[in-house]
Design a protein around this motif. Structure first.
Motif, PDB file in Angstrom:
ATOM      1  N   ILE A   1      85.900 -82.755 -35.395  1.00  0.00           N
ATOM      2  CA  ILE A   1      84.816 -83.839 -35.111  1.00  0.00           C
ATOM      3  C   ILE A   1      85.191 -84.778 -36.302  1.00  0.00           C
ATOM      4  CG2 ILE A   1      82.458 -84.083 -35.210  1.00  0.00           C
ATOM      5  CD1 ILE A   1      82.312 -81.259 -34.058  1.00  0.00           C
ATOM      6  N   GLU A   2      85.191 -86.224 -35.813  1.00  0.00           N
ATOM      7  CA  GLU A   2      85.471 -87.215 -37.013  1.00  0.00           C
ATOM      8  C   GLU A   2      84.429 -88.133 -37.053  1.00  0.00           C
ATOM      9  OE1 GLU A   2      88.988 -89.845 -38.625  1.00  0.00           O
ATOM     10  OE2 GLU A   2      89.222 -89.199 -36.603  1.00  0.00           O
ATOM     11  N   TYR A   3      84.027 -88.285 -38.153  1.00  0.00           N
ATOM     12  CA  TYR A   3      82.530 -89.512 -38.419  1.00  0.00           C
ATOM     13  C   TYR A   3      83.269 -90.674 -38.795  1.00  0.00           C
ATOM     14  CZ  TYR A   3      79.847 -84.980 -38.869  1.00  0.00           C
ATOM     15  OH  TYR A   3      79.386 -83.712 -38.655  1.00  0.00           O
ATOM     16  N   PHE A   4      82.590 -91.818 -38.336  1.00  0.00           N
ATOM     17  CA  PHE A   4      82.900 -93.158 -38.793  1.00  0.00           C
ATOM     18  C   PHE A   4      81.616 -93.856 -39.185  1.00  0.00           C
ATOM     19  CE2 PHE A   4      85.903 -91.935 -35.770  1.00  0.00           C
ATOM     20  CZ  PHE A   4      87.290 -92.142 -36.276  1.00  0.00           C
ATOM     21  N   PRO A   5      81.209 -93.731 -40.499  1.00  0.00           N
ATOM     22  CA  PRO A   5      79.925 -94.417 -41.033  1.00  0.00           C
ATOM     23  C   PRO A   5      80.019 -95.791 -40.585  1.00  0.00           C
ATOM     24  CG  PRO A   5      80.832 -92.919 -42.523  1.00  0.00           C
ATOM     25  CD  PRO A   5      82.019 -93.045 -41.574  1.00  0.00           C
ATOM     26  N   GLU A   6      79.071 -96.555 -40.218  1.00  0.00           N
ATOM     27  CA  GLU A   6      78.713 -98.078 -40.426  1.00  0.00           C
ATOM     28  C   GLU A   6      79.591 -98.427 -39.517  1.00  0.00           C
ATOM     29  OE1 GLU A   6      78.081 -99.785 -44.060  1.00  0.00           O
ATOM     30  OE2 GLU A   6      76.675 -98.089 -44.808  1.00  0.00           O
ATOM     31  N   ILE A   7      79.796 -97.816 -38.330  1.00  0.00           N
ATOM     32  CA  ILE A   7      80.958 -98.498 -37.124  1.00  0.00           C
ATOM     33  C   ILE A   7      80.117 -99.836 -36.610  1.00  0.00           C
ATOM     34  CG2 ILE A   7      79.669 -97.319 -35.385  1.00  0.00           C
ATOM     35  CD1 ILE A   7      82.772 -96.618 -34.347  1.00  0.00           C
ATOM     36  N   ALA A   8      81.185-100.641 -36.412  1.00  0.00           N
ATOM     37  CA  ALA A   8      80.886-101.987 -36.011  1.00  0.00           C
ATOM     38  C   ALA A   8      80.439-102.207 -34.611  1.00  0.00           C
ATOM     39  CB  ALA A   8      81.993-103.109 -35.993  1.00  0.00           C
ATOM     40  N   PHE A   9      80.938-101.001 -33.664  1.00  0.00           N
ATOM     41  CA  PHE A   9      80.660-101.115 -32.445  1.00  0.00           C
ATOM     42  C   PHE A   9      79.135-100.568 -32.101  1.00  0.00           C
ATOM     43  CE2 PHE A   9      84.988 -99.944 -32.095  1.00  0.00           C
ATOM     44  CZ  PHE A   9      85.496-101.088 -32.344  1.00  0.00           C
TER      45      PHE A   9
ATOM     46  N   ILE B   1      72.090 -88.958 -24.998  1.00  0.00           N
ATOM     47  CA  ILE B   1      72.779 -90.005 -25.523  1.00  0.00           C
ATOM     48  C   ILE B   1      73.813 -90.522 -24.860  1.00  0.00           C
ATOM     49  CG2 ILE B   1      73.559 -90.723 -27.608  1.00  0.00           C
ATOM     50  CD1 ILE B   1      71.738 -89.879 -29.348  1.00  0.00           C
ATOM     51  N   THR B   2      74.069 -91.843 -24.699  1.00  0.00           N
ATOM     52  CA  THR B   2      75.191 -92.564 -23.880  1.00  0.00           C
ATOM     53  C   THR B   2      76.632 -92.197 -24.759  1.00  0.00           C
ATOM     54  OG1 THR B   2      73.701 -94.160 -23.215  1.00  0.00           O
ATOM     55  CG2 THR B   2      76.133 -94.640 -22.763  1.00  0.00           C
ATOM     56  N   ALA B   3      77.472 -91.617 -23.935  1.00  0.00           N
ATOM     57  CA  ALA B   3      78.815 -91.508 -24.692  1.00  0.00           C
ATOM     58  C   ALA B   3      79.823 -91.900 -23.712  1.00  0.00           C
ATOM     59  CB  ALA B   3      78.963 -90.046 -24.738  1.00  0.00           C
ATOM     60  N   ALA B   4      81.017 -91.940 -24.201  1.00  0.00           N
ATOM     61  CA  ALA B   4      82.466 -92.106 -23.292  1.00  0.00           C
ATOM     62  C   ALA B   4      83.221 -91.115 -23.587  1.00  0.00           C
ATOM     63  CB  ALA B   4      83.010 -93.350 -24.076  1.00  0.00           C
TER      64      ALA B   4
ATOM     65  N   MET C   1      76.333 -94.440 -36.730  1.00  0.00           N
ATOM     66  CA  MET C   1      77.509 -93.707 -37.025  1.00  0.00           C
ATOM     67  C   MET C   1      78.374 -93.362 -35.841  1.00  0.00           C
ATOM     68  SD  MET C   1      78.577 -91.229 -39.357  1.00  0.00           S
ATOM     69  CE  MET C   1      77.592 -90.414 -40.526  1.00  0.00           C
ATOM     70  N   GLY C   2      79.525 -93.760 -35.901  1.00  0.00           N
ATOM     71  CA  GLY C   2      80.461 -93.164 -34.866  1.00  0.00           C
ATOM     72  C   GLY C   2      80.886 -91.953 -34.923  1.00  0.00           C
ATOM     73  N   LEU C   3      81.041 -91.151 -33.904  1.00  0.00           N
ATOM     74  CA  LEU C   3      81.491 -89.820 -33.897  1.00  0.00           C
ATOM     75  C   LEU C   3      82.690 -89.770 -32.651  1.00  0.00           C
ATOM     76  CD1 LEU C   3      80.244 -87.595 -35.203  1.00  0.00           C
ATOM     77  CD2 LEU C   3      78.931 -86.920 -33.473  1.00  0.00           C
ATOM     78  N   THR C   4      83.442 -88.867 -32.879  1.00  0.00           N
ATOM     79  CA  THR C   4      84.387 -88.354 -31.813  1.00  0.00           C
ATOM     80  C   THR C   4      84.584 -87.050 -32.021  1.00  0.00           C
ATOM     81  OG1 THR C   4      86.548 -88.526 -33.139  1.00  0.00           O
ATOM     82  CG2 THR C   4      85.852 -90.597 -32.089  1.00  0.00           C
TER      83      THR C   4
END
Lengths: 180, 453
Positions: A75-83, A120-123, A147-150
């Motif tokens: 699980i990876e976090y992307f703080p303050e993602i632009a999308f 929550i909407t995801a892809a 916060m982006g999350l994969t």
């Protein structure tokens, strides 16, 4: 390092209060741990035999090894993602993976498709690539509170179909800690 | 007479064709470059597959540099070799080895230096010119004819072998020095620190003899000479100071210990020396520190955060700068041997560089040094001014008339990937837990009571 300690502490605490499931048919349901992520974004159930890899995890990455084959959850976090749209996030990422400089032998198997993760909407997307072995991965993209999350499940390609049932079970246990 | 006419015709054709093909590359350059690329790829073990993040970082640096070079089409190839090397081919083909990436480490400035140097070779046509010299002037006639056309397979084949010989034996000294200078310009224009190439060359100089380094990189010309030339030029990338309205700062920057333990105090000393000497008083142990007691220290500055303490040390009439940690161990020495006294030590806000002034003649010289690196650059200022402090917007100076100036330090833009790229990871081999099976010195991975999966 501090975060790593916190993660380990969470794991220890959650393992202490784990509840054995009634059914003993599936080992994964016998002893399981409820895992709360360090950002307090979500919780999920880690089945028996899945082990948190402190040495490979970091401030924005959590890694678990499964008990069989090459099973892997990270699980990876992307703080303050632009999308703001997880489909755009997934499209961009698969574009990079499939580019000339991207993953060796990359093959998009399914998706990106819209999905829903605990409301929550995801892809979601499935792909394979050639690492040390040929691997297949099932990746969920979601954006919550900027916060982006994969969330990625992965196994060697021959075992992927078998492992997918475990992956789905883990994903079904997923619950947000933040407002939907 | 006929030969001369042919040569003249060839040169005219080539010049005209090259001019017509500007600002990109000629078809001949592309054709021979592409052909040599395939041969070199095979010789260097093929193209490396870097982790996606690493590749994108390298590519982002490369793209920023090619954007400020001429408008030709460039390609970057990472070679799967741990030899430390980088080279370029006519037509915009740039190569770096994994060995060079490893040497540069995570320092974008060093890597930018290597890439900018290779791009500069292409822009300055060093490869194609060396190739033509090797082939002989007579060939120019044929080459000139084909520059605007597609050269024949035979011509490309002959030129390819000659080009590989050129690349492997290296360009001449002047071409290398010119490429260094152009590289510094590109680095500055693209938002990199032009000292990056100096630090990379310095790393090369310090490699053990056993390290496999591309012959071209190591010997053409001597890295020491290149460093000397680059150091002489790097101060030119600092803009001229601008006069500002400024008040005398209330607190002298870097003169207060951020951790509030040491005090800088005037030192009582013997003799009639007019110089002011300083030492540190340890408030915790209530004594002067013993590690400065035998040194003539003209100035002391605390780095941001207080981790390092810099001191201008006068040894046998020569000015040097030493750095201590808080335990008093010397962690770095800049033994520059300035004949004048050093003072005015000021760290940049990040604590990676130190400005200082050297009192020699009538005008103090202003210098910038990089911590952990060899770079000490002298700034050419047309004003007689001393350093007051170093803040985010630059170094503040005050001249003898009391006027203030700001010397804006060049801005270096860090590489940021425009889009987040999630990692793709694989399980490591060392841990392969199998249910029901003991691994790692008896640690069971099977949950108690579980039959295992």
């Amino acid at each position: 390092m501090e975060l790593r300690r916190r993660i380990l502490l969470f794991l220890v605490l959650t393992l202490c209060v784990s509840v054995p499931a009634a059914s003993g048919e599936e080992a994964a349901e016998v002893v399981e741990a409820r895992f709360f992520d360090p950002y307090r974004l979500f919780q999920l159930t880690i089945p028996s035999g899945w082990i948190f890899q402190a040495g490979e995890s970091g401030a924005d990455l959590l890694v678990f090894y499964g008990p069989e084959h090459e099973q892997l959850l990270y699980i990876e976090y992307f703080p303050e993602i632009a999308f703001s749209d997880p489909m755009v996030f997934a499209d961009k990422v698969t574009g990079h993976y499939g580019a000339e400089y991207g993953l060796k032998g990359f093959q998009l198997l399914t998706g990106p498709f819209p999905a829903e993760l605990d409301g929550i909407t995801a892809a979601q997307v499935e792909y394979s690539y050639l690492g040390r072995k040929e691997r297949t991965e099932y990746r969920i993209f979601v954006i919550v509170d900027q916060m982006g999350l994969t969330i990625t499940f992965s196994d060697a390609r021959p075992h992927y179909a078998y492992s997918k049932r475990q992956f789905d079970a883990i994903l079904a246990s997923f619950g947000w800690e933040v407002g939907k | 007479m006929r030969a001369l006419a042919l040569l003249a015709a060839g040169l005219l054709l080539f010049s005209a064709a090259a001019a017509a093909a500007e600002p990109g590359f000629t078809r001949f350059e592309r054709a021979v470059g592409a052909s040599a690329k395939e041969r070199l790829l095979a010789a260097y073990g093929g193209e490396a597959q870097l982790p996606l993040h690493d590749y994108l970082r390298v590519k982002a640096i490369f793209d920023r540099l090619t954007a400020v070079a001429n408008s030709g089409e460039y390609s970057l190839t990472i070679l799967d070799s741990y030899e430390i090397n980088a080279f370029s081919l006519p037509g915009g083909y740039i190569f770096v080895t994994k060995g060079l990436l490893r040497l540069a480490g995570g320092d974008d400035q060093r890597l930018a230096g290597a890439l900018a140097h290779e791009i500069a070779h292409v822009v300055n046509k060093h490869g194609i010119n060396a190739l033509l010299r090797r082939l002989g002037l007579g060939v120019l006639v044929e080459v000139g004819k084909h520059v605007l056309e597609v050269p024949t397979t035979q011509e490309v084949h002959v030129a390819t072998q000659a080009l590989i010989d050129v690349v492997q034996s290296g360009y001449n000294r002047d071409a290398e020095l010119e490429a260094d200078q152009t590289a510094q310009q590109y680095m500055a224009m693209a938002g990199f620190d032009p000292t990056g190439i100096i630090h990379l060359l310095s790393d090369l100089e310090e490699l053990p003899p056993s390290q496999e380094v591309g012959a071209v990189f190591k010997t053409h010309p001597d890295p020491g000479l290149r460093i000397e030339q680059l150091l002489a030029a790097v101060g030119d990338y600092w803009p001229a100071p601008q006069r500002i309205t400024e008040e005398e700062p209330a607190v002298d920057q870097n003169r207060t210990d951020p951790l509030n333990r040491f005090l800088i105090v005037n030192r009582v000393h013997d003799g009639d020396s007019p110089q002011r000497l300083y030492t540190l008083y340890d408030q915790q142990n209530q004594e002067y520190v013993d590690w400065l007691k035998d040194l003539a220290v003209n100035d002391i500055a605390f780095a941001p955060g207080g981790v390092l303490i810099a001191g201008a040390v006068l040894e046998r009439g020569k000015g040097n700068i030493w750095f201590w940690n808080r335990q008093g161990s010397v962690v770095e020495c800049w033994n520059m041997g300035h004949s004048g006294q050093i003072s005015g030590l000021y760290f940049d806000p990040n604590g990676t560089r130190l400005a200082y002034q050297v009192m020699g003649g009538d005008t103090p010289e202003i210098w910038i040094g990089y911590l952990g690196e060899i770079t000490r650059l002298r700034l050419s200022l047309e004003i007689n001014a001393r350093i007051v402090r170093w803040e985010e917007s630059g170094i503040v100076l005050r001249d003898s008339g009391g006027d203030y100036y700001r010397l804006a330090a060049p801005k270096y833009e860090p590489i940021k990937l425009s889009e987040p790229i999630p990692m793709v990871i694989e399980r490591k081999q060392r841990l392969a837990p199998q249910a029901g099976q003991d691994v790692l010195e008896g640690f069971s991975l099977t949950a108690p009571g579980s039959p295992g999966l």
